[in-house]
Enzyme design. Structure first.
Site, PDB file in Angstrom:
ATOM      1  N   ASP A  77       5.435   4.894   5.346  1.00  0.00           N
ATOM      2  CA  ASP A  77       6.524   4.097   6.100  1.00  0.00           C
ATOM      3  C   ASP A  77       6.912   2.900   5.081  1.00  0.00           C
ATOM      4  OD1 ASP A  77       3.740   3.447   6.906  1.00  0.00           O
ATOM      5  OD2 ASP A  77       4.514   2.033   8.189  1.00  0.00           O
ATOM      6  N   HIS A  78       6.075   2.551   4.102  1.00  0.00           N
ATOM      7  CA  HIS A  78       6.274   1.581   3.301  1.00  0.00           C
ATOM      8  C   HIS A  78       6.890   1.875   1.834  1.00  0.00           C
ATOM      9  CE1 HIS A  78       4.009  -1.443   5.464  1.00  0.00           C
ATOM     10  NE2 HIS A  78       3.708  -0.398   6.351  1.00  0.00           N
ATOM     11  N   HIS A 113       0.893  -1.016   0.155  1.00  0.00           N
ATOM     12  CA  HIS A 113       0.060   0.084  -0.097  1.00  0.00           C
ATOM     13  C   HIS A 113       0.989   1.031  -0.037  1.00  0.00           C
ATOM     14  CE1 HIS A 113       1.139  -0.503   4.141  1.00  0.00           C
ATOM     15  NE2 HIS A 113       0.322   0.728   4.351  1.00  0.00           N
ATOM     16  N   HIS A 120       1.179   3.939   1.969  1.00  0.00           N
ATOM     17  CA  HIS A 120       1.717   4.636   3.249  1.00  0.00           C
ATOM     18  C   HIS A 120       3.108   5.003   3.180  1.00  0.00           C
ATOM     19  CE1 HIS A 120      -1.733   4.280   6.402  1.00  0.00           C
ATOM     20  NE2 HIS A 120      -1.943   5.322   5.881  1.00  0.00           N
TER      21      HIS A 120
HETATM   22 ZN   LIG Z   1       2.840   0.664   8.099  1.00  0.00          ZN
HETATM   23 ZN   LIG Z   2       0.077   1.617   6.331  1.00  0.00          ZN
END
Ligand SMILES: [Zn+2]
Ligand SMILES: [Zn+2]
Length: 323
Positions: free
Chosen positions: A112-113, A108, A110
């Site tokens: 942080d990824h 996904h 987000h």
């Molecule tokens: Zn995450």
């Molecule tokens: Zn996430």
């Protein structure tokens, strides 16, 4: 953080995190090994980043590599992804040399990824990657890709002009971004079949199942407990899943002065607690459960909580562990 990968075994029941030397670790692991299938000679799972948005030095951002027949497949590219891959390559996993990072799957969008995306696009190119990167992910990955490429236009122009060091291999920074759009088989080659399944997170999100010649490996990404994860695993060899302890959630201060309960409500909808993961894993029945992207007050607290709720084999993943 250790500088070389350690090779785990699907027969390890609990990987204690407290051993301080290689000899001690080997003794602990040997003592905890259960009779199991022989360690696989084929696929490897390398945990490049087991962390969370918190910039913890020994836990890089979420990124996992599945290596099959000397070919690497990444899942997510959190911060630090290329440096962790480089460390794993230095430890003997040649497929993770930065110039050989050519395929990635995103759970996904987000941050942080994905904040390692520019790193994954550009660093291997400067080191000599000649082929475009192939990236698979939810809707929005194509726009994120084109915006990043455009953000680095000055860099690209100077590296490919008459003085540029990369002018003879200009394709190395290019990306073929594939928006997968729906669950199902999203990738297949001689090494792997990759099947996406919809997860329950704050946006369009997918977990992935990798079927390799020797193992089935399922990775959750960020998600609330999902029947689709259970169905994707169903006795799989390895399930890699996010988790947090309830005590950690109760103690977590709101970031940025947000009203009390803001994160708890988010977490209850979009993440997974220890009891929820234990219930999910008891239905999914993986041979080995690897915890990653986890939050707990301490590693011991996470291990104790998991042992209280879950009787199956699990390990608490650490950066550069390999299974
Ligand atoms: Zn995450
Ligand atoms: Zn996430």
């Amino acid at each position: 953080m250790r500088s070389t990968p350690s090779f785990g075994s699907a027969g390890v029941k609990i990987l204690t995190t407290g051993c301080l030397t290689l000899v001690a670790c080997a003794a602990v692991i040997a003592a905890q090994q259960q009779p199991a299938r022989p360690a696989t000679a084929g696929s490897k799972i390398v945990l490049l980043g087991t962390g969370t948005p918190a910039p913890t030095p020994d836990r890089s951002g979420p990124a996992t590599a599945i290596v099959v027949n000397d070919t690497a497949y990444l899942v997510d590219f959190g911060p630090g992804v290329v440096r962790r891959a480089s460390a794993a390559a230095a430890g003997g996993i040649a497929a993770l040399q930065p110039t050989r990072l050519q395929r990635a799957f995103v759970t996904h969008l987000h941050s942080d990824h994905t904040v390692g995306y520019a790193d994954l696009i550009f660093t291997p190119w400067t080191l000599g990657r000649r082929m475009p990167l192939e990236v698979y992910g939810p809707r929005g990955i194509a726009a994120m890709t084109s915006h990043l490429i455009e953000a680095y236009r000055v860099d690209i122009d100077t590296r490919t002009n008459a003085d540029g060091n990369q002018r003879t291999f200009p394709d190395g920074h290019k990306v073929n971004a594939h928006e997968i759009g729906a669950a199902g088989v999203v990738y297949k080659d001689a090494n792997v079949t990759v099947t996406a399944f919809a997860t329950k997170h704050a946006m369009e999100s997918y977990g992935y199942r990798f079927d390799t010649p020797d193992r089935s490996i399922v990775i959750s990404g960020d998600t609330n407990p999902a029947q689709s994860t259970i169905d994707a695993c169903r006795g799989c060899d390895v399930l890699i899943h996010e988790v947090h302890t309830e005590a950690w959630l109760a103690a977590r201060p709101e970031a940025g002065g947000a009203p009390p309960g803001t994160f708890r409500r988010f977490s209850e909808k979009y993440h997974t607690t220890v009891p929820q993961l234990a219930e999910l894993a008891s239905q999914a029945k993986p041979r080995l459960l690897i915890l990653y992207h986890y939050n707990s007050l301490t590693p011991d607290e996470l291990q104790t909580e998991m042992m209280k709720h879950y009787a199956g084999h699990f390990v608490i993943g650490r950066d550069l562990d390999a299974y």
